[in-house]
Enzyme design. Structure first.
Site, mmCIF file in Angstrom:
data_model
loop_
_atom_site.group_PDB
_atom_site.id
_atom_site.type_symbol
_atom_site.label_atom_id
_atom_site.label_comp_id
_atom_site.label_asym_id
_atom_site.label_seq_id
_atom_site.Cartn_x
_atom_site.Cartn_y
_atom_site.Cartn_z
ATOM 1 N N LYS A 106 -26.777 -33.996 34.601
ATOM 2 C CA LYS A 106 -27.671 -33.190 34.677
ATOM 3 C C LYS A 106 -28.095 -32.199 35.927
ATOM 4 O O LYS A 106 -28.833 -32.211 36.813
ATOM 5 C CB LYS A 106 -29.197 -34.004 34.287
HETATM 6 O O1 LIG Z 1 -32.545 -36.019 26.454
HETATM 7 C C1 LIG Z 1 -31.799 -37.014 26.955
HETATM 8 C C2 LIG Z 1 -30.726 -36.766 27.843
HETATM 9 C C3 LIG Z 1 -29.804 -37.912 28.291
HETATM 10 N N1 LIG Z 1 -30.131 -38.976 27.991
HETATM 11 C C4 LIG Z 1 -28.981 -39.868 28.370
HETATM 12 O O2 LIG Z 1 -28.194 -40.615 27.229
HETATM 13 C C5 LIG Z 1 -28.173 -41.878 27.519
HETATM 14 C C6 LIG Z 1 -28.704 -42.689 26.490
HETATM 15 O O3 LIG Z 1 -28.769 -44.050 26.305
HETATM 16 P P1 LIG Z 1 -29.175 -45.193 25.183
HETATM 17 O O4 LIG Z 1 -28.979 -46.709 26.028
HETATM 18 O O5 LIG Z 1 -28.494 -44.849 24.166
HETATM 19 O O6 LIG Z 1 -30.898 -44.760 25.030
HETATM 20 C C7 LIG Z 1 -28.615 -42.225 28.867
HETATM 21 O O7 LIG Z 1 -27.545 -42.103 29.850
HETATM 22 C C8 LIG Z 1 -29.491 -41.357 29.146
HETATM 23 O O8 LIG Z 1 -29.739 -40.831 30.484
HETATM 24 C C9 LIG Z 1 -30.933 -39.332 27.086
HETATM 25 O O9 LIG Z 1 -31.133 -40.419 26.808
HETATM 26 N N2 LIG Z 1 -31.824 -38.284 26.662
#
Ligand SMILES: O=c1ccn([C@@H]2O[C@H](COP(=O)(O)O)[C@@H](O)[C@H]2O)c(=O)[nH]1
Length: 307
Positions: A106
């Protein structure tokens, strides 16, 4: 074109999902952590080595299931320099296994600094007469809040290096609406950012019809996801929020076009931590992760078809 490569891998694997590589000390099976603490003590180096062993095991069992992995930079930065070394080794190992690597960082800043970020993660840096590649990822997540002059340097690198970016459009977190759902003129802010992403990428459309400027759109806001899919037909979506954050296959079905193209759905903790639900001691973490990834693939495919 980078997004074409991702879409082709999705078609080959018959699987529009990406496994997040977001290691945390508490997600590492005890036998792996113990081994590295015995070697290097209770240090950042030991944790970083444990992260790499964990990731390597995951990549070894996931490379023929998923088309892509998404290492979350925060998890590696947490361990300082050894953590970043592990990030680099993870990127190289995953790419050598044929996986498409999306660095979730990001990033953004004013133009000149954005250029440095784009060189760091997607491009290269010249030192004397030598061109060096710091991380060499396939794609990077980008925050477009600084406006187009902060995004254009990334797009230049994408064009020069055949890479892609995913701009945060509608994030999956509970308070994303505080700013992203505000009305700006005649549009909601997240649509303004989505339109910006599609406009900035317009000259980079590839074989599958998508530009090198993708969008991050959360699974946790399914009606916004559906609207954005209709609105941004040249923008490839990275969709986090499935699994641990509560998003379901039904929630993400509208991320795809009628050919089942145009999106990849992320899951991190539900795959990484699957071993914690087996009631065993973590020695089965790779089997548990593979099973979770296959279950996710089948779940998503139960609501869509990839042509
Ligand atoms: O809007 C957003 C942007 C990035 N993320 C990222 O994706 C993964 C989600 O992890 P889970 O364990 O599947 O919940 C994580 O790296 C976040 O920083 C997001 O969730 N939402």
């Amino acid at each position: 074109m980078s997004i074409d490569r991702l879409q082709s891998l999705i078609r080959t694997r018959r699987n529009p999902t990406v496994a997040g590589l977001d290691p945390r000390v508490e997600y590492i099976p005890p036998h792996i952590l113990k081994k590295h603490i015995e070697e290097k003590g209770e240090t950042l180096e030991a944790a970083a080595d444990a992260f790499f062993e964990f990731n390597r095991g995951l990549i070894d069992v996931l490379w023929d299931v998923v088309p892509a992995v998404k290492p979350q930079l925060a998890c590696y930065e947490l361990l300082g320099p050894p953590g970043m070394e592990t990030f680099k080794k993870t990127v190289d190992y995953a790419r050598a296994a044929g996986l498409y690597v999306i660095a979730d960082g990001k990033r953004n800043d004013i133009g000149s600094t954005a250029e440095a970020y784009s060189q760091a993660f997607l491009g290269s840096v010249r030192v004397g007469g030598t061109e060096l590649t710091p991380f060499g990822c396939d794609a990077l997540t980008v925050n477009a809040y600084l406006g187009s002059d902060g995004v254009k340097p990334f797009i230049r690198t994408c064009q020069e290096r055949d890479k892609a970016i995913f701009v945060l459009v509608k994030t999956s977190n509970p308070s994303s609406g505080e700013l992203q759902d505000m009305i700006a003129g005649d549009r909601v802010v997240y649509k303004v950012v989505g339109d910006l992403a599609e406009r900035l990428g317009k000259d980079t459309v590839g074989e599958y019809g998508y530009t090198c400027v993708g969008a991050v759109v959360g699974a946790t806001y399914p009606s916004d996801l559906r609207e954005l899919r209709r609105r941004l037909d040249k923008t490839f979506f990275l969709v986090p929020g499935y699994g641990a954050q509560g998003g379901s296959a039904e929630d993400v079905r509208h991320a795809f076009n009628r050919f089942g193209h145009g999106a990849v759905i992320n899951s991190s903790r539900a795959i990484l931590c699957a071993w914690q639900k087996t009631g065993k001691n973590g020695k089965d973490y790779t089997d548990a992760a593979r099973e979770a990834a296959v279950t996710m693939k089948n779940d998503i495919k139960s609501v869509m078809t990839i042509v």
